[in-house]
Design a protein around this motif. Structure first.
Motif, PDB file in Angstrom:
ATOM      1  N   VAL A 105      -6.526  -4.968  -2.759  1.00 57.63           N
ATOM      2  CA  VAL A 105      -6.885  -3.621  -3.209  1.00 57.63           C
ATOM      3  C   VAL A 105      -5.710  -2.675  -3.084  1.00 57.63           C
ATOM      4  O   VAL A 105      -5.673  -1.620  -3.702  1.00 57.63           O
ATOM      5  N   SER A 106      -4.732  -3.082  -2.296  1.00 59.23           N
ATOM      6  CA  SER A 106      -3.629  -2.170  -1.993  1.00 59.23           C
ATOM      7  C   SER A 106      -2.854  -1.717  -3.228  1.00 59.23           C
ATOM      8  O   SER A 106      -1.966  -0.887  -3.130  1.00 59.23           O
ATOM      9  N   THR A 127       0.778  -1.240   0.000  1.00 57.98           N
ATOM     10  CA  THR A 127       0.000   0.000   0.000  1.00 57.98           C
ATOM     11  C   THR A 127       0.804   1.282   0.000  1.00 57.98           C
ATOM     12  O   THR A 127       0.529   2.204  -0.747  1.00 57.98           O
ATOM     13  N   ASN A 183      -2.992   2.477  -4.700  1.00 57.97           N
ATOM     14  CA  ASN A 183      -2.163   3.660  -4.456  1.00 57.97           C
ATOM     15  C   ASN A 183      -0.833   3.624  -5.188  1.00 57.97           C
ATOM     16  O   ASN A 183      -0.052   4.558  -5.059  1.00 57.97           O
TER      17      ASN A 183
HETATM   18  C1  LIG Z   1      -4.128   5.244  -0.432  1.00 62.06           C
HETATM   19  O1  LIG Z   1      -3.557   6.426   0.017  1.00 62.06           O
HETATM   20  C2  LIG Z   1      -4.463   7.252   0.716  1.00 62.06           C
HETATM   21  C3  LIG Z   1      -3.804   8.574   1.025  1.00 62.06           C
HETATM   22  O2  LIG Z   1      -2.440   8.513   0.822  1.00 62.06           O
HETATM   23  C4  LIG Z   1      -4.871   6.534   2.001  1.00 62.06           C
HETATM   24  O3  LIG Z   1      -5.778   7.318   2.728  1.00 62.06           O
HETATM   25  C5  LIG Z   1      -5.539   5.234   1.605  1.00 62.06           C
HETATM   26  O4  LIG Z   1      -5.824   4.484   2.772  1.00 62.06           O
HETATM   27  C6  LIG Z   1      -4.624   4.410   0.734  1.00 62.06           C
HETATM   28  N1  LIG Z   1      -5.380   3.288   0.193  1.00 62.06           N
HETATM   29  C7  LIG Z   1      -5.079   2.025   0.499  1.00 62.06           C
HETATM   30  C8  LIG Z   1      -5.923   0.976  -0.112  1.00 62.06           C
HETATM   31  O5  LIG Z   1      -4.160   1.742   1.236  1.00 62.06           O
END
Ligand SMILES: *[C@@H]1O[C@H](CO)[C@@H](O)[C@H](O)[C@H]1NC(C)=O
Ligand SMILES: *[C@@H]1O[C@H](CO)[C@@H](O)[C@H](O)[C@H]1NC(C)=O
Ligand SMILES: *[C@@H]1O[C@H](CO)[C@@H](O)[C@H](O)[C@H]1NC(C)=O
Ligand SMILES: *[C@@H]1O[C@H](CO)[C@@H](O)[C@H](O)[C@H]1NC(C)=O
Ligand SMILES: *[C@@H]1O[C@H](CO)[C@@H](O)[C@H](O)[C@H]1NC(C)=O
Ligand SMILES: *[C@@H]1O[C@H](CO)[C@@H](O)[C@H](O)[C@H]1NC(C)=O
Ligand SMILES: *[C@@H]1O[C@H](CO)[C@@H](O)[C@H](O)[C@H]1NC(C)=O
Ligand SMILES: *[C@@H]1O[C@H](CO)[C@@H](O)[C@H](O)[C@H]1NC(C)=O
Length: 850
Positions: A252-253, A231, A256
């Motif tokens: 899902v990770s 992530t 980002n």
């Molecule tokens: C992706 O990044 C955002 C902000 O940087 C964060 O809030 C979110 O949890 C992240 N998504 C995952 C799936 O880790």
């Protein structure tokens, strides 16, 4: 500051004259024909030494203790002993050390304890198998570690914990195992991590979370399960996780990872539907999700990936149509959706993929016609639409795709003409139109580069015009209405497979075709019995052209004794024992060579399989020969004919086999006197022994081996009447990384029916041949037409008694009768038309031994 080596390079010719010497100020560099030694100094002290391709004697004047200020040391591709390398441990100021490609044996000679300033360490391509890594603990300045291609094994030491400055770590191609160490948590500066080709296992630790600087990660070829924590790796550009055991749905990770350009998750066990988050990784250039268990449809949002050049979704369980929006991925050069359950018609929008070089849609359920606009893809080299339900004519436009090299449309419902224009595609080397309903004539013009041409199972007519196709290796014209009377095979000097059967030949072989086969004797397609190894000579071929060959080979020079046979036996012994391959020692001809009996002075007898001279010149025969060696060398099973040695030379190609006193099973069954000696118990045992040998090849040997030519000609009997599998001339080591597609080989009457329409060889083809062999062994002759009725739904109408060999009395022992019945029942399941319904050899071998 120190001066870089380039500042002190003096003219090479001048230096060659100079004796190697050390001068107080700065030692003179030396460039010998092999050994190079290059010194760089700063204020009179040596700061850098480069040693390249030297050995101990070249370096007898070099003592590192004279260079206490040395900062950079490179000793590449040299052959040095421990006592020389040992000095390196004293160089306290060293920041850069490369010992790349040294083949020093034994334990690692350098102590790292005092090298605390080291920043760059390259020990790649060394044969270390040591555990010196423990001493990394002090090397807290390290930024770069390159240990690839060594023999390191065991788990990684905790000592990585302190290497907090590390930016580059390559441990790939070793034998590390165990879980990936949690001590990585602190390596927060790491940018590149390569640990592919090891045996790391288990879940990758959460510790990746803090490695936020990672840009390149290669974990392929390990045994890991999924790293849950990608992530945070917002800098990641390259992620290669193929060939692991990652399972479950895609995490899902990935969402980002917006910088990701290269993602390879192929050959894992991912399942679930296609990950919806992918379309957001818009920088992706390379996406490989092949060989997983992905299901559901392909999301049309994928078109978002406008930078994608490579997309491989093959070998999954994807269904539904190709989204027409694919036409927007205009940078695609490679698109492989093969071996899924996709349906619908092929979208015309694919015409927009102007840079496409590879389009593989084979083995799906596509229907509709081939869109003629595909002809606009002028860059296309590889087009595969095979094994779908595509109908209608082949668009003429395809015949104008001048870059096309590989075209496979086999096993569809195509009708109309095979356009003669295809004959103008000068780059085409692979063309498969088989198993369609095409009609018309076929001609190929000059230049013709075809190597593989399969037109079988169509309604093509006339004399195929292939005069210019001199490179043809595989040619299948079977099951058409061709006129082959005047067909001249001598224009194809490289041909290794040729099938001319016309449609009505299944039952009644016409004389013409048979004559062609006889004349050119293509042994892999034709099941003539030539006794191959053994004492029972059924057929001795006196070929006028067989002149004595006189290989001029140096004593002992070219014979390599392998396996367990003692190395004392040499080339001459075999030449003397056969009087230089005199015909009187020839005990048979078949496959690719003649077999000679060689009785050595010490009384041991061997079978020598020697290639015919004219065949030995042909690359394909040579290839088959090497194949056989490769496979047999590694196989060790009681019921596989042993290969003791071989001689490989352009003038001498022979294999030294275990001698099988009783010859081939075919000949044993054909001989009325001998067949009586093969009582029921012996026959059942032979079948079991063959089953064990095949189960070993398919299931206990890695990579699995498919024999591909099981027939009674290739089963041999020793003096105890035990069965042995032989003749691996056509066997192929199943490479798990390649599809098993190849020309059809085997012996008529034993070839699995699916090979008539598919070129995918699986181990189930051997199972089929084994079934035929088992029926032949209990029936005394090849089951022939009976196969059809045995295979049909009312096969239980065929009584066991009616198929048993009548030359020996019906078994009166209840136990033996039961065993024969079991063989019969197993054999019936082996010859089922659907390969998936046939049992595996493992199951068969267990079943027969109950
Ligand atoms: C992706 O990044 C955002 C902000 O940087 C964060 O809030 C979110 O949890 C992240 N998504 C995952 C799936 O880790
Ligand atoms: C090692 O480097 C340090 C600092 O650069 C220097 O003071 C010292 O003299 C060097 N040691 C030797 C033996 O040259
Ligand atoms: C490391 O340096 C110390 C002090 O200079 C010395 O006593 C020791 O022998 C060195 N160790 C190695 C392995 O060279
Ligand atoms: C990541 O770093 C933070 C702060 O530096 C630390 O609290 C946390 O334990 C680290 N996480 C892991 C998994 O090591
Ligand atoms: C990652 O590993 C695979 C398999 O060893 C290799 O083919 C690929 O080149 C590697 N990628 C990089 C960037 O080293
Ligand atoms: C993809 O990006 C869009 C817009 O940038 C956003 O609305 C959507 O939630 C993202 N999808 C996923 C699965 O992250
Ligand atoms: C395509 O396959 C899907 C899922 O397997 C099925 O629901 C659909 O009816 C098929 N469409 C056609 C046109 O065959
Ligand atoms: C077959 O072709 C070869 C080589 O092109 C030629 O020498 C030979 O005469 C031809 N044979 C027949 C029967 O046409």
């Amino acid at each position: 500051m120190w001066i870089t080596s380039s500042n002190v390079i003096i003219s090479v010719t001048m230096l060659m004259m100079l004796p190697f010497m050390l001068v107080a100020a700065c030692p003179t560099s030396y460039y010998g024909p092999y050994c190079w030694i290059d010194f760089s100094c700063n204020n009179g002290s040596v700061v850098e030494v480069l040693i390249y391709d030297c050995d101990e004697s070249d370096l007898k004047n070099v003592t590192f203790s004279s260079f206490p200020s040395l900062k950079r040391l490179t000793i590449d591709l040299s052959h040095l002993e421990g006592n020389f390398l040992h000095q390196i441990g004293l160089l306290q100021n060293l920041t850069y050390l490369s010992l790349r490609g040294n083949y020093h044996k034994g334990t690692f000679p350098v102590s790292f304890t005092n090298l605390t300033r080291l920043q760059h360490l390259d020990l790649s391509d060394y044969n270390f198998n040591d555990t010196f890594l423990a001493s990394f603990a002090n090397l807290t300045q390290l930024e770069y570690i390159y240990l690839s291609r060594n023999n390191f094994s065991g788990t990684l030491p905790l000592s990585f914990t302190n290497l907090t400055r590390l930016e580059y770590l390559d441990l790939s191609n070793n034998y590390f195992n165990g879980a990936f160490p949690v001590s990585f948590t602190n390596l927060t500066r790491l940018e590149q991590l390569y640990i592919s080709h090891n045996a790391f296992s288990g879940t990758f630790p959460l510790s990746f979370v803090n490695l936020t600087q990672l840009q390149y990660v290669n974990i392929s070829h390990n045994s890991g399960t999924f790293p849950v924590s990608f992530t945070n790796l917002a800098q990641l550009e390259y992620l290669h996780l193929s060939n692991n055991y990652f399972n479950g749905a895609f995490p899902v990770s990935f969402t980002n990872l917006t910088q990701l350009k290269y993602l390879d998750l192929s050959r894992n066990n991912f399942n679930g539907t296609f990950p919806l988050s992918f379309p957001n990784i818009t920088r992706l250039v390379h996406l490989d999700l092949s060989t997983n268990y992905l299901s559901g449809t392909i999301p049309s949002e994928l078109w978002n990936l406008k930078n994608l050049q490579f997309l491989d979704l093959s070998q999954n369980l994807l269904s539904g149509p190709i989204p027409p929006s694919f036409g927007s991925m205009i940078n695609l050069a490679y698109l492989d959706l093969s071996t899924n359950q996709l349906n619908g018609s092929i979208p015309k929008e694919l015409r927009n993929l102007m840079y496409l070089k590879t389009l593989n849609l084979g083995v799906n359920h596509f229907h509709g016609q081939v869109p003629s606009v595909l002809g606009l893809l002028t860059q296309l080299k590889f087009l595969n639409l095979a094994m779908n339900n595509i109908i209608g004519p082949i668009p003429l436009e395809l015949a104008y795709m001048n870059n096309l090299e590989h075209l496979d449309l086999n096993d569809n419902l195509l009708t109309g003409k095979s356009h003669p224009e295809f004959g103008k595609l000068s780059r085409l080397y692979y063309l498969d139109f088989s198993s369609n309903c095409l009609s018309g004539n076929v001609y190929f013009q000059n230049p013709c580069n075809l190597r593989h041409l399969d037109l079988s199972e169509n309604n093509l007519i006339g004399i195929p015009s292939l005069t210019f196709c001199n490179d043809l290796l595989n040619l299948d014209l079977s099951h058409n209405n061709f006129r082959l009377e005047g067909f001249n095979l001598s224009v194809f000097p490289k041909l290794t497979y040729f099938n001319p059967r016309s449609s009505d030949l299944n039952r009644n072989e016409s004389e013409t075709s048979l004559k062609i086969l006889l004349e050119y004797l293509f042994p892999i397609t034709v099941g003539f019995c030539f006794l191959v190894l053994g004492g029972y000579v059924l057929y001795r071929r006196k070929k006028a052209t067989t002149e004595k060959s006189h290989p001029e080979i140096k004593k002992h020079g070219n014979v390599y004794s392998i396996l367990n046979y003692d190395g004392k036996v040499a080339y001459e012994d075999f030449i003397n024992a056969t009087e230089d391959f005199d015909l009187k020692y020839c005990i048979g001809t078949g496959g690719y060579g003649s077999v000679y009996e060689a009785k050595l002075p010490d009384g041991k007898t061997f079978a020598l399989k020697k290639l015919h001279r004219f065949e030995a010149k042909q690359p394909a025969f040579d290839k088959s020969f090497k194949n056989e060696i490769q496979v047999l060398t590694n196989l060790r099973h009681k019921n596989i004919v042993k290969l003791y040695g071989f001689c490989l030379h352009e003038k001498c190609n022979f294999l030294v086999y275990e001698y099988m006193e009783k010859g081939s099973l075919f000949c044993a069954l054909s001989d009325s006197d001998f067949s009586i000696m093969l009582d029921w118990k012996t026959r059942v045992n032979i079948i079991k022994q063959v089953a064990h040998a095949l189960a070993y090849m398919h299931h206990d040997y890695s990579p699995p081996i498919i024999h591909r030519d099981i027939s009674s000609n290739n089963i041999f009997l020793n003096s105890e009447m035990e069965g042995f599998v032989a003749d691996f001339g056509v066997a192929k080591v199943l490479d798990p990384d390649s599809s098993n597609q190849t020309g059809v080989v085997g012996t008529l009457g034993y070839i699995a029916p699916e090979l008539a329409y598919s070129i995918t060889v699986t181990e189930k083809c051997d199972v089929y041949s084994f079934g035929v062999l088992a029926l032949e062994t209990i029936g005394g002759k090849h089951p022939g037409d009976l196969l059809m009725s045995l295979n049909s739904s009312n096969r239980h109408g065929v009584m066991l008694e009616s198929i048993l060999d009548k030359r020996i009395p019906y078994p009166n022992d209840r136990l033996i009768e039961k065993e024969i019945l079991r063989v019969y029942e197993v054999a019936l399941t082996c010859i089922l038309t659907n390969p998936k319904s046939r049992p595996t050899m493992r199951l068969i071998s267990q079943e027969l031994c109950k």
